[in-house]
Design an enzyme around this catalytic site. Sequence first.
Site, mmCIF file in Angstrom:
data_model
loop_
_atom_site.group_PDB
_atom_site.id
_atom_site.type_symbol
_atom_site.label_atom_id
_atom_site.label_comp_id
_atom_site.label_asym_id
_atom_site.label_seq_id
_atom_site.Cartn_x
_atom_site.Cartn_y
_atom_site.Cartn_z
ATOM 1 C CE LYS A 13 -41.851 10.950 -35.573
ATOM 2 N NZ LYS A 13 -42.171 9.435 -36.237
ATOM 3 N NE ARG A 88 -45.479 12.654 -41.237
ATOM 4 C CZ ARG A 88 -45.531 12.497 -40.075
ATOM 5 N NH1 ARG A 88 -45.256 13.243 -38.881
ATOM 6 N NH2 ARG A 88 -45.834 11.367 -39.506
ATOM 7 N NE ARG A 123 -48.596 3.935 -32.249
ATOM 8 C CZ ARG A 123 -48.140 4.633 -33.130
ATOM 9 N NH1 ARG A 123 -47.223 5.680 -32.524
ATOM 10 N NH2 ARG A 123 -48.638 5.077 -34.155
ATOM 11 N NE ARG A 156 -51.546 7.076 -34.316
ATOM 12 C CZ ARG A 156 -50.235 7.658 -34.682
ATOM 13 N NH1 ARG A 156 -49.597 8.038 -33.486
ATOM 14 N NH2 ARG A 156 -49.959 7.871 -35.935
ATOM 15 N NE ARG A 167 -48.486 5.811 -39.902
ATOM 16 C CZ ARG A 167 -48.715 5.332 -38.725
ATOM 17 N NH1 ARG A 167 -49.148 4.525 -38.582
ATOM 18 N NH2 ARG A 167 -48.011 6.044 -37.832
HETATM 19 P P1 AP5 Z 1 -44.000 5.876 -30.978
HETATM 20 O O1 AP5 Z 1 -43.087 6.792 -29.934
HETATM 21 O O2 AP5 Z 1 -45.495 6.140 -30.812
HETATM 22 O O3 AP5 Z 1 -43.334 6.230 -32.277
HETATM 23 P P2 AP5 Z 1 -43.686 7.539 -33.234
HETATM 24 O O4 AP5 Z 1 -42.189 7.510 -33.999
HETATM 25 O O5 AP5 Z 1 -43.927 8.776 -32.510
HETATM 26 O O6 AP5 Z 1 -44.839 7.148 -34.247
HETATM 27 P P3 AP5 Z 1 -45.779 7.653 -34.619
HETATM 28 O O7 AP5 Z 1 -46.758 6.726 -35.549
HETATM 29 O O8 AP5 Z 1 -46.707 8.648 -33.728
HETATM 30 O O9 AP5 Z 1 -45.491 8.545 -35.707
HETATM 31 P P4 AP5 Z 1 -45.915 9.173 -37.331
HETATM 32 O O10 AP5 Z 1 -44.545 9.986 -37.668
HETATM 33 O O11 AP5 Z 1 -46.345 8.114 -38.185
HETATM 34 O O12 AP5 Z 1 -47.425 9.514 -36.786
HETATM 35 P P5 AP5 Z 1 -47.915 11.226 -36.216
HETATM 36 O O13 AP5 Z 1 -48.570 11.034 -35.272
HETATM 37 O O14 AP5 Z 1 -46.829 12.155 -36.251
HETATM 38 O O15 AP5 Z 1 -43.496 4.401 -30.695
HETATM 39 C C1 AP5 Z 1 -44.060 3.362 -31.480
HETATM 40 C C2 AP5 Z 1 -44.387 2.069 -30.673
HETATM 41 O O16 AP5 Z 1 -43.183 1.421 -30.294
HETATM 42 C C3 AP5 Z 1 -45.031 2.325 -29.258
HETATM 43 O O17 AP5 Z 1 -46.024 1.144 -29.241
HETATM 44 C C4 AP5 Z 1 -43.825 2.264 -28.261
HETATM 45 O O18 AP5 Z 1 -44.305 1.616 -27.026
HETATM 46 C C5 AP5 Z 1 -42.972 1.291 -29.035
HETATM 47 N N1 AP5 Z 1 -41.462 1.571 -28.955
HETATM 48 C C6 AP5 Z 1 -40.971 3.037 -28.974
HETATM 49 N N2 AP5 Z 1 -39.600 2.972 -28.842
HETATM 50 C C7 AP5 Z 1 -39.162 1.562 -28.762
HETATM 51 C C8 AP5 Z 1 -38.029 0.975 -28.848
HETATM 52 N N3 AP5 Z 1 -36.830 1.504 -28.282
HETATM 53 N N4 AP5 Z 1 -38.082 -0.315 -28.525
HETATM 54 C C9 AP5 Z 1 -39.292 -1.155 -28.675
HETATM 55 N N5 AP5 Z 1 -40.116 -0.462 -28.689
HETATM 56 C C10 AP5 Z 1 -40.301 0.942 -28.705
HETATM 57 O O19 AP5 Z 1 -48.721 11.671 -37.715
HETATM 58 C C11 AP5 Z 1 -49.813 10.827 -38.048
HETATM 59 C C12 AP5 Z 1 -50.337 11.467 -39.121
HETATM 60 O O20 AP5 Z 1 -50.755 12.735 -39.033
HETATM 61 C C13 AP5 Z 1 -49.296 11.137 -40.516
HETATM 62 O O21 AP5 Z 1 -49.411 9.910 -40.986
HETATM 63 C C14 AP5 Z 1 -49.982 12.482 -41.518
HETATM 64 O O22 AP5 Z 1 -51.107 11.847 -41.939
HETATM 65 C C15 AP5 Z 1 -50.386 13.355 -40.527
HETATM 66 N N6 AP5 Z 1 -49.177 14.588 -40.096
HETATM 67 C C16 AP5 Z 1 -48.720 14.538 -39.030
HETATM 68 N N7 AP5 Z 1 -47.644 15.320 -39.170
HETATM 69 C C17 AP5 Z 1 -47.411 15.922 -40.613
HETATM 70 C C18 AP5 Z 1 -46.753 16.582 -41.450
HETATM 71 N N8 AP5 Z 1 -45.851 17.319 -40.700
HETATM 72 N N9 AP5 Z 1 -47.301 16.809 -42.548
HETATM 73 C C19 AP5 Z 1 -48.074 16.243 -43.101
HETATM 74 N N10 AP5 Z 1 -49.135 15.303 -42.377
HETATM 75 C C20 AP5 Z 1 -48.773 15.034 -41.118
#
Ligand code: AP5
Length: 226
Positions: A13, A88, A123, A156, A167
């Site tokens: 994402k 979410r 990552r 991270r 997660r």
């Molecule tokens: P990346 O693009 O970083 O993936 P992502 O989907 O953004 O993953 P995140 O871990 O950031 O999402 P998340 O939803 O767990 O965490 P968030 O920060 O929102 O890609 C991942 C890796 O794969 C990278 O190394 C990239 O290079 C590689 N890659 C990407 N595409 C690829 C492809 N096509 N092929 C090969 N490699 C690829 O949230 C973190 C925490 O915050 C949550 O756990 C929670 O505690 C809290 N939080 C956030 N939002 C909320 C909410 N709305 N409600 C409650 N708690 C929340």
Amino acid sequence: MRIILLGSPGAGKGTQAKFIAEHYALPIISTGDMLRAAVSQGTPLGQHAKTLMESGQLLPDELMIQLVEERIRAPDCEAGFLLDGFPRTLPQAEALRRQKVPIDLVIEIATEDEEIVRRLSGRRIHPASGRVYHLHYHPPRIPNRDDQTGEVLVQREDDQEVTIRERLRVYHQQTKPLIAYYRDWQRTGDAHAPAYVQVDGSASVDHVRQQIIEVLNPWSWAQSRK
Ligand code: AP5
């Protein structure tokens, strides 16, 4: 355009959000980035978020809803925005609907769990800019250094395998039901229902991007004609 990006942790994402934001000139509302900024600044929100994030748990709905509602009211979101990481949970999605926040499109990036584990454990990020790398799929030009600043990349806290699996468990339990929620809403024919599109997230970064362009180009063209 007002877009929600949906998908499991590590589906890509954030990677695709950066591209969409630049290509279509939309602000990204990334709740994960907002929380990580609060953690690094040591604010009360950050102190509350730190332990929950590191253990792979979600923050309380009321807190996240308030955070996003305030952000959406900012002037830069008037013409559109890209939500990454929100909603979410069903209560978060219901809050957007209740507040009549118009959403045009929900894009789900669908990826298998084992691929997620591979992606997240490899990552590396550049905290200051949010730039995202992968040891094998998207390596930096110089190992462990940001391409633009040369600064050191970090892993991270929540990208340890045991936390990644937690997660994913939380995703299946609390976030995956949003897929049915938005699909069912679209099927009702309600004029306020966002369109729902799934792209294949297991493809390469470029191919996922291409799928998203094919979805978004007709939308942005139609909007520019309004
Ligand atoms: P990346 O693009 O970083 O993936 P992502 O989907 O953004 O993953 P995140 O871990 O950031 O999402 P998340 O939803 O767990 O965490 P968030 O920060 O929102 O890609 C991942 C890796 O794969 C990278 O190394 C990239 O290079 C590689 N890659 C990407 N595409 C690829 C492809 N096509 N092929 C090969 N490699 C690829 O949230 C973190 C925490 O915050 C949550 O756990 C929670 O505690 C809290 N939080 C956030 N939002 C909320 C909410 N709305 N409600 C409650 N708690 C929340």
